[in-house]
Design an enzyme around this catalytic site. Sequence first.
Site, mmCIF file in Angstrom:
data_model
loop_
_atom_site.group_PDB
_atom_site.id
_atom_site.type_symbol
_atom_site.label_atom_id
_atom_site.label_comp_id
_atom_site.label_asym_id
_atom_site.label_seq_id
_atom_site.Cartn_x
_atom_site.Cartn_y
_atom_site.Cartn_z
ATOM 1 C CG ASP A 69 -0.252 -0.050 2.478
ATOM 2 O OD1 ASP A 69 0.970 -0.002 2.748
ATOM 3 O OD2 ASP A 69 -1.085 -0.304 3.677
ATOM 4 C CG ASP A 108 0.121 -4.115 1.684
ATOM 5 O OD1 ASP A 108 0.034 -4.955 2.729
ATOM 6 O OD2 ASP A 108 0.667 -3.245 2.082
ATOM 7 C CE LYS A 138 2.994 -5.690 3.998
ATOM 8 N NZ LYS A 138 2.328 -4.499 4.800
ATOM 9 C CD GLU A 140 -0.097 -1.516 8.006
ATOM 10 O OE1 GLU A 140 -0.781 -0.732 8.999
ATOM 11 O OE2 GLU A 140 0.578 -1.172 7.059
ATOM 12 C CD GLU A 207 7.175 -0.044 8.102
ATOM 13 O OE1 GLU A 207 6.343 -0.803 7.626
ATOM 14 O OE2 GLU A 207 7.308 1.243 7.793
HETATM 15 O O1 KIV Z 1 3.116 -1.464 1.845
HETATM 16 C C1 KIV Z 1 4.471 -1.449 1.882
HETATM 17 O O2 KIV Z 1 5.600 -1.592 1.001
HETATM 18 C C2 KIV Z 1 5.013 -2.118 3.180
HETATM 19 C C3 KIV Z 1 6.610 -2.498 3.341
HETATM 20 C C4 KIV Z 1 7.100 -1.162 3.566
HETATM 21 C C5 KIV Z 1 6.664 -3.567 4.313
HETATM 22 O O3 KIV Z 1 4.341 -2.448 3.984
#
Ligand code: KIV
Length: 290
Positions: A69, A108, A138, A140, A207
């Site tokens: 994202d 993401d 992915k 969060e 992170e």
């Molecule tokens: O969205 C993204 O690019 C990320 C990375 C920085 C891990 O979450």
Amino acid sequence: MGRGANHGGGDQKGYLMTSETWPADRRITIRDLQAATDRGERWSMLTSYDALTAGVFEQAGVAALLVGDTSAEMVLGYHDTLPVTMDQLISMVQAVVRGTRTALVVADLPFGSYQSGPHEALASAVRHLKEGGAQAVKLEGGRRVLPQVETLTGAGIPVMGHLGLTPQSVNVLGGVRRVQGRGDAGEELLADARALERAGAFALVLESVPAELARRVSAALRIPTVGIGAGPYCDAQIMVWQDMAGLTTGRLPRFVKRYADTRAVLLDAARQYVTEVAAHLYPDQSHSYT
Ligand code: KIV
């Protein structure tokens, strides 16, 4: 179960990771990544948002590409990651998948696509796999998103967790430059990490956390930790490609290492082009059809 001695430091074996480590005739799977980690081999991820850069990074031996994202900032010009939508990300996931043959593509889940619960998370993740062609997603957060992680992994969707600085929470964190997990917060992060592993996450992004905390988390988990601003002890690393290649400008976080000055190369090329067009030097005969 942790791997202890296999994490970080100069006594590590198997740090030489080349493109030969990975299959040439099929996509890398989450099992390949786990196997590399089990062997003590460190591997790399980069963000990618388009077909051409994806192909370059795959050729360089980058094992997994994240259609992050961060595209909200790097591609769409927003100031944080919140505005990017599922539809926008899916177009980029499709491009990265088209531009690669062997890299594992992680998509993401953007802000607002999974927070309301497992149902929403499943619907969004299914879109990333069915429409985008990604192999994993992915999201969060730690224990607060466990129902989502359990539902996705239960449905056969590989999930990468993301702890520490979680930019989708910028408005409660008070900025995205802050190191997370110092002091007692470190114990909370460790508990979140363990919970995500138990829920079936296949890897975990850490992170902007202190290196020592990342070392502890990496030793405590069997699944690979993927560091960004998390020091040298993670099993894998990820960077935003525009940071890595020197396209972004301004004050960069301490952890960013620029491996090229792509901005200068591009600026120079564009300036030469402008000059040659103005001077009637381009196109010349050799760049014209007869
Ligand atoms: O969205 C993204 O690019 C990320 C990375 C920085 C891990 O979450």
